[in-house]
Scaffold this motif. Sequence first.
Motif, PDB file in Angstrom:
ATOM      1  N   GLY A   7       0.698  -1.361  -0.064  1.00  0.00           N
ATOM      2  CA  GLY A   7      -0.140   0.053  -0.140  1.00  0.00           C
ATOM      3  C   GLY A   7       0.876   1.301  -0.024  1.00  0.00           C
ATOM      4  N   ALA A   8       2.043   1.129   0.509  1.00  0.00           N
ATOM      5  CA  ALA A   8       2.860   2.232   0.866  1.00  0.00           C
ATOM      6  C   ALA A   8       3.726   2.833  -0.472  1.00  0.00           C
ATOM      7  CB  ALA A   8       3.874   2.338   1.921  1.00  0.00           C
ATOM      8  N   HIS A   9       3.793   1.542  -1.446  1.00  0.00           N
ATOM      9  CA  HIS A   9       4.652   1.774  -2.561  1.00  0.00           C
ATOM     10  C   HIS A   9       4.085   1.577  -3.870  1.00  0.00           C
ATOM     11  CE1 HIS A   9       7.649   0.874   0.655  1.00  0.00           C
ATOM     12  NE2 HIS A   9       8.435   1.540   0.111  1.00  0.00           N
ATOM     13  N   LEU A  10       2.659   0.974  -3.919  1.00  0.00           N
ATOM     14  CA  LEU A  10       2.095   0.807  -5.003  1.00  0.00           C
ATOM     15  C   LEU A  10       0.769   1.316  -5.256  1.00  0.00           C
ATOM     16  CD1 LEU A  10       2.894  -2.900  -5.941  1.00  0.00           C
ATOM     17  CD2 LEU A  10       4.193  -0.853  -6.827  1.00  0.00           C
ATOM     18  N   THR A  11      -0.285   1.262  -5.848  1.00  0.00           N
ATOM     19  CA  THR A  11      -1.581   2.077  -5.845  1.00  0.00           C
ATOM     20  C   THR A  11      -2.634   1.030  -5.921  1.00  0.00           C
ATOM     21  OG1 THR A  11      -1.301   2.764  -8.037  1.00  0.00           O
ATOM     22  CG2 THR A  11      -0.643   4.548  -6.394  1.00  0.00           C
ATOM     23  N   ALA A  12      -2.353  -0.301  -6.319  1.00  0.00           N
ATOM     24  CA  ALA A  12      -3.418  -1.126  -6.458  1.00  0.00           C
ATOM     25  C   ALA A  12      -2.884  -2.535  -6.264  1.00  0.00           C
ATOM     26  CB  ALA A  12      -4.032  -1.159  -7.719  1.00  0.00           C
ATOM     27  N   THR A  13      -3.614  -3.710  -5.773  1.00  0.00           N
ATOM     28  CA  THR A  13      -3.279  -5.166  -5.923  1.00  0.00           C
ATOM     29  C   THR A  13      -4.551  -6.107  -6.266  1.00  0.00           C
ATOM     30  OG1 THR A  13      -2.025  -6.778  -4.918  1.00  0.00           O
ATOM     31  CG2 THR A  13      -3.307  -5.875  -3.652  1.00  0.00           C
ATOM     32  N   GLU A  14      -4.215  -7.171  -7.044  1.00  0.00           N
ATOM     33  CA  GLU A  14      -5.356  -8.064  -6.946  1.00  0.00           C
ATOM     34  C   GLU A  14      -5.266  -8.757  -5.886  1.00  0.00           C
ATOM     35  OE1 GLU A  14      -5.550  -8.499 -12.030  1.00  0.00           O
ATOM     36  OE2 GLU A  14      -4.685 -10.270 -10.789  1.00  0.00           O
ATOM     37  N   ILE A  15      -6.581  -9.164  -5.391  1.00  0.00           N
ATOM     38  CA  ILE A  15      -6.886 -10.069  -4.259  1.00  0.00           C
ATOM     39  C   ILE A  15      -7.066 -11.525  -4.879  1.00  0.00           C
ATOM     40  CG2 ILE A  15      -8.329 -10.932  -2.297  1.00  0.00           C
ATOM     41  CD1 ILE A  15      -9.000  -7.918  -1.914  1.00  0.00           C
ATOM     42  N   ASN A  16      -6.335 -12.559  -4.883  1.00  0.00           N
ATOM     43  CA  ASN A  16      -6.098 -13.725  -5.313  1.00  0.00           C
ATOM     44  C   ASN A  16      -6.886 -14.967  -4.539  1.00  0.00           C
ATOM     45  OD1 ASN A  16      -4.581 -13.228  -7.456  1.00  0.00           O
ATOM     46  ND2 ASN A  16      -2.586 -13.166  -6.209  1.00  0.00           N
ATOM     47  N   ALA A  17      -6.923 -14.439  -3.200  1.00  0.00           N
ATOM     48  CA  ALA A  17      -7.551 -15.622  -2.409  1.00  0.00           C
ATOM     49  C   ALA A  17      -9.086 -15.804  -2.785  1.00  0.00           C
ATOM     50  CB  ALA A  17      -7.419 -15.003  -1.050  1.00  0.00           C
ATOM     51  N   THR A  18      -9.699 -14.782  -3.137  1.00  0.00           N
ATOM     52  CA  THR A  18     -11.298 -14.951  -3.320  1.00  0.00           C
ATOM     53  C   THR A  18     -11.489 -15.821  -4.517  1.00  0.00           C
ATOM     54  OG1 THR A  18     -10.944 -12.814  -4.590  1.00  0.00           O
ATOM     55  CG2 THR A  18     -11.894 -12.694  -2.472  1.00  0.00           C
ATOM     56  N   TYR A  19     -10.633 -16.008  -5.449  1.00  0.00           N
ATOM     57  CA  TYR A  19     -10.658 -16.962  -6.554  1.00  0.00           C
ATOM     58  C   TYR A  19     -10.818 -18.432  -6.105  1.00  0.00           C
ATOM     59  CZ  TYR A  19      -9.436 -19.307 -10.977  1.00  0.00           C
ATOM     60  OH  TYR A  19      -9.513 -20.036 -11.902  1.00  0.00           O
ATOM     61  N   TYR A  20     -10.029 -18.578  -4.915  1.00  0.00           N
ATOM     62  CA  TYR A  20      -9.949 -19.967  -4.197  1.00  0.00           C
ATOM     63  C   TYR A  20     -11.235 -20.319  -3.424  1.00  0.00           C
ATOM     64  CZ  TYR A  20      -5.966 -20.136  -7.024  1.00  0.00           C
ATOM     65  OH  TYR A  20      -4.624 -19.795  -7.910  1.00  0.00           O
ATOM     66  N   SER A  21     -11.587 -19.434  -2.598  1.00  0.00           N
ATOM     67  CA  SER A  21     -12.373 -19.505  -1.572  1.00  0.00           C
ATOM     68  C   SER A  21     -13.017 -18.263  -0.917  1.00  0.00           C
ATOM     69  CB  SER A  21     -11.522 -20.422  -0.277  1.00  0.00           C
ATOM     70  OG  SER A  21     -10.588 -19.396   0.111  1.00  0.00           O
ATOM     71  N   THR A  22     -14.178 -18.640  -0.429  1.00  0.00           N
ATOM     72  CA  THR A  22     -15.022 -17.394   0.086  1.00  0.00           C
ATOM     73  C   THR A  22     -14.142 -16.930   1.272  1.00  0.00           C
ATOM     74  OG1 THR A  22     -17.011 -18.649  -0.423  1.00  0.00           O
ATOM     75  CG2 THR A  22     -17.122 -16.642   1.394  1.00  0.00           C
ATOM     76  N   GLN A  23     -14.263 -15.644   1.709  1.00  0.00           N
ATOM     77  CA  GLN A  23     -13.540 -14.780   2.730  1.00  0.00           C
ATOM     78  C   GLN A  23     -14.497 -14.130   3.651  1.00  0.00           C
ATOM     79  OE1 GLN A  23      -9.972 -15.027   2.576  1.00  0.00           O
ATOM     80  NE2 GLN A  23     -10.502 -16.256   0.726  1.00  0.00           N
ATOM     81  N   LYS A  24     -14.045 -13.923   4.966  1.00  0.00           N
ATOM     82  CA  LYS A  24     -15.211 -13.546   5.826  1.00  0.00           C
ATOM     83  C   LYS A  24     -15.348 -11.774   5.598  1.00  0.00           C
ATOM     84  CE  LYS A  24     -14.348 -16.912   9.510  1.00  0.00           C
ATOM     85  NZ  LYS A  24     -13.892 -17.786   8.660  1.00  0.00           N
ATOM     86  N   PRO A  25     -16.158 -11.324   6.092  1.00  0.00           N
ATOM     87  CA  PRO A  25     -16.413  -9.699   5.643  1.00  0.00           C
ATOM     88  C   PRO A  25     -15.319  -9.113   6.975  1.00  0.00           C
ATOM     89  CG  PRO A  25     -18.598 -10.448   6.093  1.00  0.00           C
ATOM     90  CD  PRO A  25     -17.549 -12.053   6.328  1.00  0.00           C
ATOM     91  N   ALA A  26     -15.045  -9.594   7.882  1.00  0.00           N
ATOM     92  CA  ALA A  26     -13.861  -9.071   8.677  1.00  0.00           C
ATOM     93  C   ALA A  26     -12.439  -9.029   8.250  1.00  0.00           C
ATOM     94  CB  ALA A  26     -13.593  -9.872  10.015  1.00  0.00           C
ATOM     95  N   THR A  27     -12.320  -9.897   7.196  1.00  0.00           N
ATOM     96  CA  THR A  27     -11.042 -10.218   6.354  1.00  0.00           C
ATOM     97  C   THR A  27     -10.917  -9.055   5.556  1.00  0.00           C
ATOM     98  OG1 THR A  27     -10.965 -12.518   6.760  1.00  0.00           O
ATOM     99  CG2 THR A  27      -9.573 -11.691   4.914  1.00  0.00           C
ATOM    100  N   PHE A  28     -11.927  -8.737   4.417  1.00  0.00           N
ATOM    101  CA  PHE A  28     -12.138  -7.603   3.808  1.00  0.00           C
ATOM    102  C   PHE A  28     -11.739  -6.332   4.517  1.00  0.00           C
ATOM    103  CE2 PHE A  28     -14.509 -10.653   1.360  1.00  0.00           C
ATOM    104  CZ  PHE A  28     -13.549 -10.846   0.163  1.00  0.00           C
ATOM    105  N   ALA A  29     -12.458  -6.262   5.720  1.00  0.00           N
ATOM    106  CA  ALA A  29     -12.404  -4.969   6.417  1.00  0.00           C
ATOM    107  C   ALA A  29     -10.819  -4.785   6.998  1.00  0.00           C
ATOM    108  CB  ALA A  29     -13.394  -4.903   7.649  1.00  0.00           C
ATOM    109  N   GLY A  30     -10.352  -5.919   7.664  1.00  0.00           N
ATOM    110  CA  GLY A  30      -8.823  -5.729   7.821  1.00  0.00           C
ATOM    111  C   GLY A  30      -7.951  -5.313   6.617  1.00  0.00           C
ATOM    112  N   TRP A  31      -8.336  -6.017   5.325  1.00  0.00           N
ATOM    113  CA  TRP A  31      -7.123  -5.544   4.300  1.00  0.00           C
ATOM    114  C   TRP A  31      -7.638  -4.082   4.069  1.00  0.00           C
ATOM    115  CZ3 TRP A  31      -9.237 -10.149   0.917  1.00  0.00           C
ATOM    116  CH2 TRP A  31      -8.489 -11.441   1.450  1.00  0.00           C
ATOM    117  N   ALA A  32      -8.786  -3.418   4.215  1.00  0.00           N
ATOM    118  CA  ALA A  32      -8.930  -2.141   3.777  1.00  0.00           C
ATOM    119  C   ALA A  32      -8.167  -1.541   4.647  1.00  0.00           C
ATOM    120  CB  ALA A  32     -10.559  -1.903   3.656  1.00  0.00           C
ATOM    121  N   LYS A  33      -8.048  -1.581   5.921  1.00  0.00           N
ATOM    122  CA  LYS A  33      -7.314  -0.769   6.995  1.00  0.00           C
ATOM    123  C   LYS A  33      -5.818  -0.615   6.641  1.00  0.00           C
ATOM    124  CE  LYS A  33     -10.867  -1.335  10.829  1.00  0.00           C
ATOM    125  NZ  LYS A  33     -11.435  -2.547  11.673  1.00  0.00           N
TER     126      LYS A  33
END
Length: 246
Positions: free
Chosen positions: A36-62
């Motif tokens: 986040g400090a050095h680039l301006t975007a990334t792809e989330i790969n984990a969602t391709y393989y399995s369902t994630q929890k809402p709290a996981t997305f919230a944690g990534w956003a922070k």
Amino acid sequence: MSGKIRVGIGGWVFEPWRGTFYPEGLRQKDELAYVGAHLTATEINATYYSTQKPATFAGWAKMVPDGFQFAVKASRFCTNRRVLAEAGDSIAKFVNQGLTELGDRLGPILWQFMPTKTFDAEDFGAFLKLLPAQVDGISLRHALEVRHDSFDDPLFFDLARDAGVAVVHADHPEYPALRGHDVGFSYARLMRTRAEEPTGYSPDQIAHWAAMARGHGAQGDAYVFFISGAKVRAPAAAQALIVALR
């Protein structure tokens, strides 16, 4: 309508980046913040393989700063199927798993298809009708990465345009480099980085991708990701492009 150009990589957990992109000794749990400090975007790969929890997305956003965005790779259960028109339940499960917890860090959804998937206009048209325009009041943007030459068909491009869906431009030795209509944003995946090139692509090639990104950015948001090839070089390529765009 000018937009913002965002440049990134695929994911953030990759052992060969430790000591080449990530500083020696950086804790694994701090790697996303470093991206986040050095680039301006990334792809989330984990969602391709399995369902994630809402709290996981919230944690990534922070963990990332304002302006940074995640492209979210759609579940393989939506796209790796014989009849795409039957993907409705899988698509609903995917978009309702908590994506909105990313808030303004939510970028496009990437729908990636197998290289063996061929273009069937009726079935693909039905699939596009299943893609929701919003979830929980948050607008969704969709990008299609198709990998078979049969998609190089005016009917496919018309279907995507009419659905407001971007066609991914892929730089890959085997997949077609398709160019879709302007739908207000663009999505490129650059997959020919080379290990012997410190920035993955040569300076002239980086300049070429910068010109492409500027052109797309004049029409709306532009997303450029350095993915496979010599993946160890992807962060350096992304950083070189960010510098070239300044």
